[in-house]
Design a protein around this motif. Structure first.
Motif, PDB file in Angstrom:
ATOM      1  N   ASP A  74       0.881  -1.177   0.000  1.00  0.00           N
ATOM      2  CA  ASP A  74       0.000   0.000   0.000  1.00  0.00           C
ATOM      3  C   ASP A  74       0.920   1.230   0.000  1.00  0.00           C
ATOM      4  OD1 ASP A  74       0.898   0.279   2.644  1.00  0.00           O
ATOM      5  OD2 ASP A  74      -1.030   1.058   3.326  1.00  0.00           O
ATOM      6  N   SER A  75       0.304   2.406  -0.035  1.00  0.00           N
ATOM      7  CA  SER A  75       1.112   3.621  -0.165  1.00  0.00           C
ATOM      8  C   SER A  75       1.875   3.937   1.119  1.00  0.00           C
ATOM      9  CB  SER A  75       0.230   4.815  -0.539  1.00  0.00           C
ATOM     10  OG  SER A  75      -0.260   4.631  -1.838  1.00  0.00           O
ATOM     11  N   ALA A  76       1.363   3.508   2.264  1.00  0.00           N
ATOM     12  CA  ALA A  76       2.027   3.819   3.534  1.00  0.00           C
ATOM     13  C   ALA A  76       3.349   3.062   3.645  1.00  0.00           C
ATOM     14  CB  ALA A  76       1.108   3.471   4.699  1.00  0.00           C
ATOM     15  N   ALA A  77       3.312   1.763   3.399  1.00  0.00           N
ATOM     16  CA  ALA A  77       4.542   0.963   3.477  1.00  0.00           C
ATOM     17  C   ALA A  77       5.524   1.403   2.397  1.00  0.00           C
ATOM     18  CB  ALA A  77       4.205  -0.515   3.335  1.00  0.00           C
ATOM     19  N   ALA A  78       5.011   1.708   1.217  1.00  0.00           N
ATOM     20  CA  ALA A  78       5.898   2.130   0.123  1.00  0.00           C
ATOM     21  C   ALA A  78       6.544   3.474   0.446  1.00  0.00           C
ATOM     22  CB  ALA A  78       5.114   2.215  -1.181  1.00  0.00           C
ATOM     23  N   ALA A  79       5.759   4.406   1.006  1.00  0.00           N
ATOM     24  CA  ALA A  79       6.311   5.714   1.363  1.00  0.00           C
ATOM     25  C   ALA A  79       7.401   5.546   2.417  1.00  0.00           C
ATOM     26  CB  ALA A  79       5.212   6.633   1.890  1.00  0.00           C
ATOM     27  N   THR A  80       7.174   4.652   3.367  1.00  0.00           N
ATOM     28  CA  THR A  80       8.163   4.415   4.418  1.00  0.00           C
ATOM     29  C   THR A  80       9.460   3.852   3.820  1.00  0.00           C
ATOM     30  OG1 THR A  80       6.363   4.013   5.971  1.00  0.00           O
ATOM     31  CG2 THR A  80       8.549   3.237   6.634  1.00  0.00           C
ATOM     32  N   ALA A  81       9.312   2.951   2.853  1.00  0.00           N
ATOM     33  CA  ALA A  81      10.503   2.392   2.200  1.00  0.00           C
ATOM     34  C   ALA A  81      11.253   3.473   1.427  1.00  0.00           C
ATOM     35  CB  ALA A  81      10.086   1.253   1.266  1.00  0.00           C
ATOM     36  N   ILE A  82      10.524   4.253   0.649  1.00  0.00           N
ATOM     37  CA  ILE A  82      11.174   5.274  -0.194  1.00  0.00           C
ATOM     38  C   ILE A  82      11.764   6.383   0.686  1.00  0.00           C
ATOM     39  CG2 ILE A  82      10.767   7.043  -1.960  1.00  0.00           C
ATOM     40  CD1 ILE A  82       8.448   5.167  -2.983  1.00  0.00           C
ATOM     41  N   ALA A  83      11.027   6.784   1.706  1.00  0.00           N
ATOM     42  CA  ALA A  83      11.459   7.916   2.533  1.00  0.00           C
ATOM     43  C   ALA A  83      12.514   7.503   3.558  1.00  0.00           C
ATOM     44  CB  ALA A  83      10.260   8.525   3.263  1.00  0.00           C
ATOM     45  N   CYS A  84      12.306   6.355   4.203  1.00  0.00           N
ATOM     46  CA  CYS A  84      13.141   5.986   5.354  1.00  0.00           C
ATOM     47  C   CYS A  84      14.123   4.861   5.047  1.00  0.00           C
ATOM     48  CB  CYS A  84      12.259   5.552   6.528  1.00  0.00           C
ATOM     49  SG  CYS A  84      10.990   6.754   6.964  1.00  0.00           S
ATOM     50  N   GLY A  85      13.963   4.199   3.910  1.00  0.00           N
ATOM     51  CA  GLY A  85      14.849   3.076   3.601  1.00  0.00           C
ATOM     52  C   GLY A  85      14.550   1.868   4.446  1.00  0.00           C
ATOM     53  N   CYS A  86      13.303   1.689   4.785  1.00  0.00           N
ATOM     54  CA  CYS A  86      12.937   0.702   5.783  1.00  0.00           C
ATOM     55  C   CYS A  86      11.656  -0.012   5.359  1.00  0.00           C
ATOM     56  CB  CYS A  86      12.721   1.471   7.079  1.00  0.00           C
ATOM     57  SG  CYS A  86      11.943   0.594   8.370  1.00  0.00           S
ATOM     58  N   LYS A  87      11.719  -1.345   5.281  1.00  0.00           N
ATOM     59  CA  LYS A  87      10.521  -2.103   4.948  1.00  0.00           C
ATOM     60  C   LYS A  87       9.593  -2.152   6.160  1.00  0.00           C
ATOM     61  CE  LYS A  87      11.226  -3.832   0.758  1.00  0.00           C
ATOM     62  NZ  LYS A  87      10.365  -3.475  -0.393  1.00  0.00           N
ATOM     63  N   THR A  88       8.322  -1.967   5.923  1.00  0.00           N
ATOM     64  CA  THR A  88       7.363  -2.073   7.015  1.00  0.00           C
ATOM     65  C   THR A  88       6.077  -2.703   6.501  1.00  0.00           C
ATOM     66  OG1 THR A  88       6.437  -0.847   8.892  1.00  0.00           O
ATOM     67  CG2 THR A  88       6.255   0.205   6.736  1.00  0.00           C
ATOM     68  N   GLY A  89       5.139  -2.924   7.401  1.00  0.00           N
ATOM     69  CA  GLY A  89       3.887  -3.549   7.018  1.00  0.00           C
ATOM     70  C   GLY A  89       2.944  -2.544   6.369  1.00  0.00           C
TER      71      GLY A  89
END
Ligand SMILES: [Zn+2]
Length: 469
Positions: A74-89
């Protein structure tokens, strides 16, 4: 290159000042993968607008988008990956899979003395922009995300306002209306084009809300609202200075047109994003040694396909220029016309809808010859009645007219109309949701080569942050 987990945290001091490129633009299309880039590319060329800036940056990287919990993000996990370099749920913003705070590249840039701008045509507490300043386990906690926005101290926010439930008075952390709080925190608050134009550098931080919620689709957007390109230009005006800046610009309503399988609306959103990338490229031409531009998508939406079984090997993307309103915009047009007819004591009939369909989709009813769409399909892939050279109108078959009539009876004319024009343009769709298709990341400028080859979306955040260490 893999950055150690420690680097994901916020352990950085202002002493690191001056590391990394002075100016960074990060453009994110929500629901923006290869098909969206290429339908818009072909359309842009067909109408004489030329190639897309977003596709023609020097470095390219095929980018996996899976989240910590699903192959389809979803956009939340993707934003976290792109912004923070971190995979999340899925559903989490700015926190890792265990809920621990993850630091974003915008925050790292800020700690390095860069001014930071966050622009989105969605409401500003929506998942993608939130990934750069918020740290919450639930993307739906919009009020709390709004509090994080204010606490970030970033210098420029622009786009949609505190929409959705951003001002939910029942939120356990509620302490006042977010518009009041952002003003109290020292932001100049602008809520219309005149106030937007009056935002000047040197007058403090700026918060611009073009409307309360999501901005309308680019294809429907009134001239009273600034475009993504204008909000990018304003960001440059406000943020430029000796310390440089980091600016994230999201084409967010693009995703909604993917969910709606609305091809013309989708490509107009891409062009609006591309106009903003052109602004950044012009800036880069003046600051060639100091400016990095990165563009990516958070995921694909709609399973968009360049090709549709009914049109065989033919594509007619130029026909999408016949569409003047989005699916949702047209739905509103029909609703308003129906209400006006009711007011006059008249029934709103299918015949009444024909001029609207002609105006908003270029539908030509005079061509419905008696052949059904299925007959056309059988007769050698000529699903559309249009001749090969006729892209200025959408010639309907009797089958199309029957489909429109049936949709009218179900109050779904907007869905039938966007489906028919997509098919006649040769654009297919396989889903109403996100898909796992990789996205393309393109970049240009100092450090761009770190985003090449086959990468993961979390590499974007990690590698961009590493530029500042
Ligand atoms: Zn979506």
């Amino acid at each position: 290159m893999k950055i150690p987990a420690l680097a994901v945290s916020c352990l950085l001091s202002a002493a690191a000042w001056a590391a990394g490129p002075k100016y960074v633009f990060l453009f994110i299309g929500d629901g923006f993968s290869v098909p969206q880039r290429m339908v818009a590319e072909e359309f842009s060329r067909a109408i004489g607008r030329g190639e897309l800036a977003v596709n023609h940056l020097k470095c390219h990287a095929t980018t996996r988008t899976c989240s910590a919990t699903s192959l389809i993000t979803d956009s939340a996990a993707a934003a976290t990956a792109i912004a923070c370099g971190c995979k999340t749920g899925n559903g989490k913003v700015g926190v890792d899979a265990e809920g621990g705070k993850a630091c974003s590249v915008a925050e790292v840039a800020h700690m390095n003395g860069r001014k930071v701008g966050i622009v989105s045509d969605c409401y500003i507490t929506h998942a993608t922009p939130a990934g750069f300043y918020a740290h919450r386990e639930n993307r739906g906690a919009l009020y709390q995300i709004g509090l994080d926005l204010i606490a970030s101290g970033f210098e420029y926010f622009a786009g949609g306002g505190f929409g959705g439930k951003s001002n939910d008075v029942k939120d356990p952390e509620y302490r006042g209306n977010l518009y009041d709080l952002v003003a109290q925190a020292g932001y100049q608050v602008a809520t219309n084009r005149t106030m937007f134009a009056a935002l000047k550098p040197g007058a403090g931080k700026a918060f611009f809300a073009a409307c309360d919620g999501h901005m309308p689709h680019a294809i429907d957007r009134p001239a009273s609202m600034p475009t993504l390109a204008e909000m990018t230009t304003k960001g440059i005006e406000l943020l430029d200075g000796p310390g440089g800046f980091f600016m994230m610009v999201e084409g967010g309503t693009l995703d909604f047109s993917g969910h709606a399988n609305d091809a013309a609306t989708n490509l107009r959103e891409v062009l609006a994003l591309d106009d903003a990338v052109r602004v950044a490229k012009e800036f880069q031409d003046r600051h060639r040694e100091d400016t990095l531009i990165v563009t990516t998508g958070d995921h694909e939406t709609g399973g968009m396909a360049m090709g549709f079984a009914g049109t065989g090997y033919a594509m007619h993307v130029k026909r999408l220029a016949c569409q003047k309103r989005s699916r949702t915009g047209f739905k509103e047009v029909v609703k308003a016309t129906r209400a006006a007819a009711r007011k006059e004591g008249r029934e709103f009939t299918f015949e009444d809808s024909k001029p609207l369909l002609k105006e908003c989709f270029g539908f030509d009813f005079s061509t419905a010859s008696g052949r059904s769409g299925l007959d056309d399909k059988i007769a050698g892939g000529k699903y559309a009645a249009n001749t090969e050279t006729d892209d200025d109108r959408i010639a309907l078959t009797s089958g199309d007219v029957e489909a429109l009539k049936a949709a009218f009876a179900r109050n779904k004319l907007h869905d039938a109309a966007r489906r028919i024009i997509s098919e006649k343009a040769g654009v297919g769709w396989s889903s109403g949701a996100h898909t796992a298709l990789p996205v393309l990341t393109t970049s240009q400028g100092p450090g761009a080569e770190i985003l090449s080859g086959f990468i993961d979306n979390a590499d974007i955040g990690m590698k961009l942050k590493s530029l500042y260490y």
